[in-house]
Design a protein around this motif. Structure first.
Motif, PDB file in Angstrom:
ATOM      1  N   HIS A  59       0.849  -1.184   0.000  1.00 57.05           N
ATOM      2  CA  HIS A  59       0.000   0.000   0.000  1.00 57.05           C
ATOM      3  C   HIS A  59       0.892   1.244   0.000  1.00 57.05           C
ATOM      4  O   HIS A  59       2.121   1.148   0.053  1.00 57.05           O
ATOM      5  CB  HIS A  59      -0.935   0.007   1.215  1.00 57.05           C
ATOM      6  N   PHE A  60       0.243   2.380  -0.067  1.00 59.63           N
ATOM      7  CA  PHE A  60       0.944   3.655   0.026  1.00 59.63           C
ATOM      8  C   PHE A  60       0.588   4.320   1.344  1.00 59.63           C
ATOM      9  O   PHE A  60      -0.507   4.139   1.873  1.00 59.63           O
ATOM     10  CB  PHE A  60       0.546   4.585  -1.121  1.00 59.63           C
ATOM     11  N   ARG A  61       1.513   5.097   1.871  1.00 57.97           N
ATOM     12  CA  ARG A  61       1.208   5.937   3.024  1.00 57.97           C
ATOM     13  C   ARG A  61       1.834   7.305   2.810  1.00 57.97           C
ATOM     14  O   ARG A  61       2.867   7.440   2.154  1.00 57.97           O
ATOM     15  CB  ARG A  61       1.720   5.318   4.326  1.00 57.97           C
ATOM     16  N   THR A  62       1.180   8.307   3.359  1.00 53.30           N
ATOM     17  CA  THR A  62       1.718   9.659   3.218  1.00 53.30           C
ATOM     18  C   THR A  62       2.944   9.815   4.105  1.00 53.30           C
ATOM     19  O   THR A  62       3.047   9.195   5.163  1.00 53.30           O
ATOM     20  CB  THR A  62       0.673  10.707   3.616  1.00 53.30           C
ATOM     21  N   LEU A  63       3.856  10.640   3.649  1.00 54.60           N
ATOM     22  CA  LEU A  63       5.008  10.968   4.475  1.00 54.60           C
ATOM     23  C   LEU A  63       4.543  11.828   5.652  1.00 54.60           C
ATOM     24  O   LEU A  63       3.631  12.642   5.511  1.00 54.60           O
ATOM     25  CB  LEU A  63       6.036  11.749   3.666  1.00 54.60           C
ATOM     26  N   PRO A  64       5.135  11.640   6.818  1.00 57.15           N
ATOM     27  CA  PRO A  64       4.776  12.501   7.953  1.00 57.15           C
ATOM     28  C   PRO A  64       4.955  13.972   7.587  1.00 57.15           C
ATOM     29  O   PRO A  64       5.861  14.322   6.830  1.00 57.15           O
ATOM     30  CB  PRO A  64       5.773  12.079   9.046  1.00 57.15           C
ATOM     31  N   SER A  65       4.081  14.823   8.125  1.00 58.18           N
ATOM     32  CA  SER A  65       4.113  16.232   7.750  1.00 58.18           C
ATOM     33  C   SER A  65       5.466  16.871   8.039  1.00 58.18           C
ATOM     34  O   SER A  65       5.893  17.796   7.363  1.00 58.18           O
ATOM     35  CB  SER A  65       3.021  17.008   8.487  1.00 58.18           C
ATOM     36  N   ALA A  66       6.173  16.338   9.038  1.00 63.40           N
ATOM     37  CA  ALA A  66       7.495  16.897   9.368  1.00 63.40           C
ATOM     38  C   ALA A  66       8.487  16.701   8.232  1.00 63.40           C
ATOM     39  O   ALA A  66       9.473  17.417   8.121  1.00 63.40           O
ATOM     40  CB  ALA A  66       8.039  16.245  10.639  1.00 63.40           C
ATOM     41  N   LYS A  67       8.232  15.686   7.375  1.00 61.40           N
ATOM     42  CA  LYS A  67       9.151  15.436   6.265  1.00 61.40           C
ATOM     43  C   LYS A  67       8.728  16.148   4.986  1.00 61.40           C
ATOM     44  O   LYS A  67       9.419  16.090   3.988  1.00 61.40           O
ATOM     45  CB  LYS A  67       9.252  13.925   5.997  1.00 61.40           C
ATOM     46  N   CYS A  68       7.548  16.769   5.012  1.00 61.58           N
ATOM     47  CA  CYS A  68       7.066  17.444   3.815  1.00 61.58           C
ATOM     48  C   CYS A  68       7.677  18.833   3.733  1.00 61.58           C
ATOM     49  O   CYS A  68       7.008  19.849   3.957  1.00 61.58           O
ATOM     50  CB  CYS A  68       5.540  17.492   3.808  1.00 61.58           C
ATOM     51  N   LEU A  69       8.964  18.872   3.479  1.00 59.32           N
ATOM     52  CA  LEU A  69       9.720  20.106   3.443  1.00 59.32           C
ATOM     53  C   LEU A  69      10.137  20.371   2.000  1.00 59.32           C
ATOM     54  O   LEU A  69       9.617  19.766   1.074  1.00 59.32           O
ATOM     55  CB  LEU A  69      10.933  19.972   4.363  1.00 59.32           C
ATOM     56  N   SER A  70      11.068  21.261   1.814  1.00 56.98           N
ATOM     57  CA  SER A  70      11.572  21.512   0.475  1.00 56.98           C
ATOM     58  C   SER A  70      12.418  20.329   0.018  1.00 56.98           C
ATOM     59  O   SER A  70      12.847  19.493   0.820  1.00 56.98           O
ATOM     60  CB  SER A  70      12.413  22.791   0.456  1.00 56.98           C
ATOM     61  N   VAL A  71      12.657  20.283  -1.300  1.00 56.86           N
ATOM     62  CA  VAL A  71      13.495  19.217  -1.852  1.00 56.86           C
ATOM     63  C   VAL A  71      14.858  19.209  -1.179  1.00 56.86           C
ATOM     64  O   VAL A  71      15.383  18.157  -0.798  1.00 56.86           O
ATOM     65  CB  VAL A  71      13.641  19.410  -3.381  1.00 56.86           C
ATOM     66  N   THR A  72      15.438  20.377  -1.017  1.00 54.80           N
ATOM     67  CA  THR A  72      16.762  20.487  -0.389  1.00 54.80           C
ATOM     68  C   THR A  72      16.738  19.950   1.034  1.00 54.80           C
ATOM     69  O   THR A  72      17.641  19.205   1.447  1.00 54.80           O
ATOM     70  CB  THR A  72      17.234  21.947  -0.385  1.00 54.80           C
ATOM     71  N   GLN A  73      15.708  20.292   1.799  1.00 55.19           N
ATOM     72  CA  GLN A  73      15.624  19.835   3.186  1.00 55.19           C
ATOM     73  C   GLN A  73      15.442  18.327   3.267  1.00 55.19           C
ATOM     74  O   GLN A  73      16.058  17.655   4.099  1.00 55.19           O
ATOM     75  CB  GLN A  73      14.476  20.553   3.895  1.00 55.19           C
ATOM     76  N   ILE A  74      14.580  17.777   2.402  1.00 51.49           N
ATOM     77  CA  ILE A  74      14.378  16.318   2.383  1.00 51.49           C
ATOM     78  C   ILE A  74      15.705  15.614   2.109  1.00 51.49           C
ATOM     79  O   ILE A  74      16.095  14.673   2.803  1.00 51.49           O
ATOM     80  CB  ILE A  74      13.338  15.918   1.315  1.00 51.49           C
ATOM     81  N   PHE A  75      16.413  16.095   1.079  1.00 53.29           N
ATOM     82  CA  PHE A  75      17.650  15.442   0.678  1.00 53.29           C
ATOM     83  C   PHE A  75      18.707  15.565   1.769  1.00 53.29           C
ATOM     84  O   PHE A  75      19.368  14.577   2.121  1.00 53.29           O
ATOM     85  CB  PHE A  75      18.168  16.061  -0.622  1.00 53.29           C
ATOM     86  N   GLU A  76      18.883  16.762   2.306  1.00 52.29           N
ATOM     87  CA  GLU A  76      19.943  16.972   3.287  1.00 52.29           C
ATOM     88  C   GLU A  76      19.673  16.228   4.586  1.00 52.29           C
ATOM     89  O   GLU A  76      20.611  15.722   5.220  1.00 52.29           O
ATOM     90  CB  GLU A  76      20.110  18.466   3.538  1.00 52.29           C
ATOM     91  N   GLN A  77      18.410  16.126   4.997  1.00 49.85           N
ATOM     92  CA  GLN A  77      18.094  15.366   6.209  1.00 49.85           C
ATOM     93  C   GLN A  77      18.416  13.884   6.012  1.00 49.85           C
ATOM     94  O   GLN A  77      19.006  13.239   6.883  1.00 49.85           O
ATOM     95  CB  GLN A  77      16.625  15.550   6.580  1.00 49.85           C
TER      96      GLN A  77
END
Length: 431
Positions: free
Chosen positions: A70-88
């Protein structure tokens, strides 16, 4: 539906397709692995506001299905900019691998195995099949044109972030710098889907991922390393690949293995829609690259198609029809057409030319790239995403149609970043 609330989301929407944004739906059961999901990424919820989702594999207990994929949404804390997702995720991966003696041992063993092959002049073949894109497999030699094998190589993405590649295969110095011919990453328990998907969307080299989850130090040997580099689903006891090749669609024409005699034309063609200044630079760079690689003048033809006459307008419309939806939003007045000899498996100059060309499209311009697997071919079915090559079958007295490659190979970098960043912003505003 949001799985965080206990619901199961069966469908997701593929953000980018040849038909435009948010036009293609995929079901969870149609995805075979995390690697397959990363290839389709970014995936979002069918409902608005769109949210990034991740694919969850099915769970079995003693061969009994306990939880469907199935699919699940990413936690809202991870719904950041592309740069933030990648760097984290890059920071989390670096911390995880630094704490893993298994990862360090595997990296050392694989790098040594590659260096030994390079010193002895032994090829490092890889191959895989992407049935969504072609009925034929892709194959290459990771050491073709290689000069050295490095560990802990710093690589810059086209969206501005840096990451550390476990192992890098590089060429001799070309102009100012060597060319990155291929990379290897050792996976250990952590998937880091966003990071790996972003690398796959932006890098013009084969990236091989070797999974060592569950392995002990005693199992990580020189013999294992050499076998892991060439492992496939067929060589696995479970039928599950522990080694996976990530390859941007722009490199599929370089590595596609067509049967001898199927396509008689020895040339293929790239169609590029980009801002005017990028098209001008790409034309100049392609000619410089041809000279730098020592390709003969007859090996390549490059020109800009301007919609200044009725004939050129028709040529531009035909080119846009190949690329698919939204080409006019990139450039409605002109495109670049580059025709080049199809590379052979042992042609180092042509191999590096195609790698550098893909890098120009992905990292040094904002290009929407289409493809024609042979010159002069008519786009008889504009709605079809994959080129279908007709071949007369004398026994059945009819044409067989062979699925060659997609007509659309790359999205503009700005479009990918804008859409992903807007998704994160939409989620933050709805919270």
């Amino acid at each position: 539906m949001d799985s965080e609330n206990g619901d199961v989301m069966k469908d997701a929407v593929i953000v980018f397709s040849r038909n435009g944004l948010f036009t293609t739906t995929v079901t969870a059961r149609d995805i075979h692995s995390h690697e397959h999901a990363r290839k389709l990424w970014p995936l979002v919820t069918p409902s608005i506001p769109r949210q990034l989702v991740t694919w969850v594999k099915p769970t079995f207990v003693q061969q009994e299905l306990k939880r469907r994929s199935h699919f699940r949404t990413l936690p809202s804390a991870k719904c950041l900019s592309v740069t933030q997702i990648f760097e984290q995720e890059e920071a989390a991966r670096h911390k995880a691998v630094c704490e893993s003696p298994e990862h360090a041992a595997a990296k050392r063993m694989v790098a040594d195995a590659l260096r030994q092959r390079l010193q002895k002049g032994i090829a490092m073949p890889w191959y895989f099949k992407d049935p969504d894109s072609s009925q034929y497999h892709l194959a290459g030699n990771l050491l073709l044109g290689a000069e050295a094998v490095h560990t802990e190589e710093s690589v810059k993405t086209s969206f501005g972030c840096d990451y550390r590649l476990d192992i890098a295969i590089v060429s001799k110095q070309i102009s100012k710098d060597p060319i990155l011919l291929g990379g290897i990453e050792i996976e250990w328990e952590h998937q880091f889907d966003g990071r790996k998907a972003l690398i796959g969307k932006s890098q013009a080299f084969p990236l091989i991922s070797i999974d060592i989850s569950g392995m002990t130090l005693e199992e990580i040997t020189p013999e294992w390393a050499d076998a892991a580099l060439t492992a496939t689903a067929y060589s696995s006891d479970t039928g599950q690949r522990k080694t996976y090749v990530y390859l941007h669609d722009l490199l599929y024409p370089l590595y596609l293995q067509l049967p001898s005699g199927l396509v008689k034309d020895s040339r293929h063609q790239f169609i590029v829609f980009a801002p005017d200044k990028d098209l001008t630079r790409l034309e100049k760079w392609a000619k410089m690259l041809q000279n730098l690689m020592g390709l003969p003048k007859s090996a390549m033809a490059v020109s800009i198609v301007n919609a200044k006459s009725e004939q050129s307008k028709k040529m531009l419309e035909n080119a846009g029809q190949v690329v698919g939806a939204d080409w006019q939003s990139i450039n409605s007045q002109q495109c670049l057409r580059l025709t080049v000899d199809r590379p052979s498996p042992v042609d180092v100059a042509s191999h590096m030319f195609h790698l550098c060309l893909a890098n120009l499209f992905l990292s040094h311009s904002d290009s929407l790239v289409g493809y024609k697997y042979m010159t002069g071919i008519l786009n008889e079915d504009p709605a079809e995403d994959i080129w279908q090559h007709p071949k007369w079958n004398p026994e059945l007295r009819q044409y067989d149609y062979h699925r060659i490659l997609p007509k659309r190979l790359a999205e503009p970098r700005s479009r990918i970043l804008d859409v992903l960043n807007s998704l994160g912003q939409a989620v933050q505003e709805s919270c």
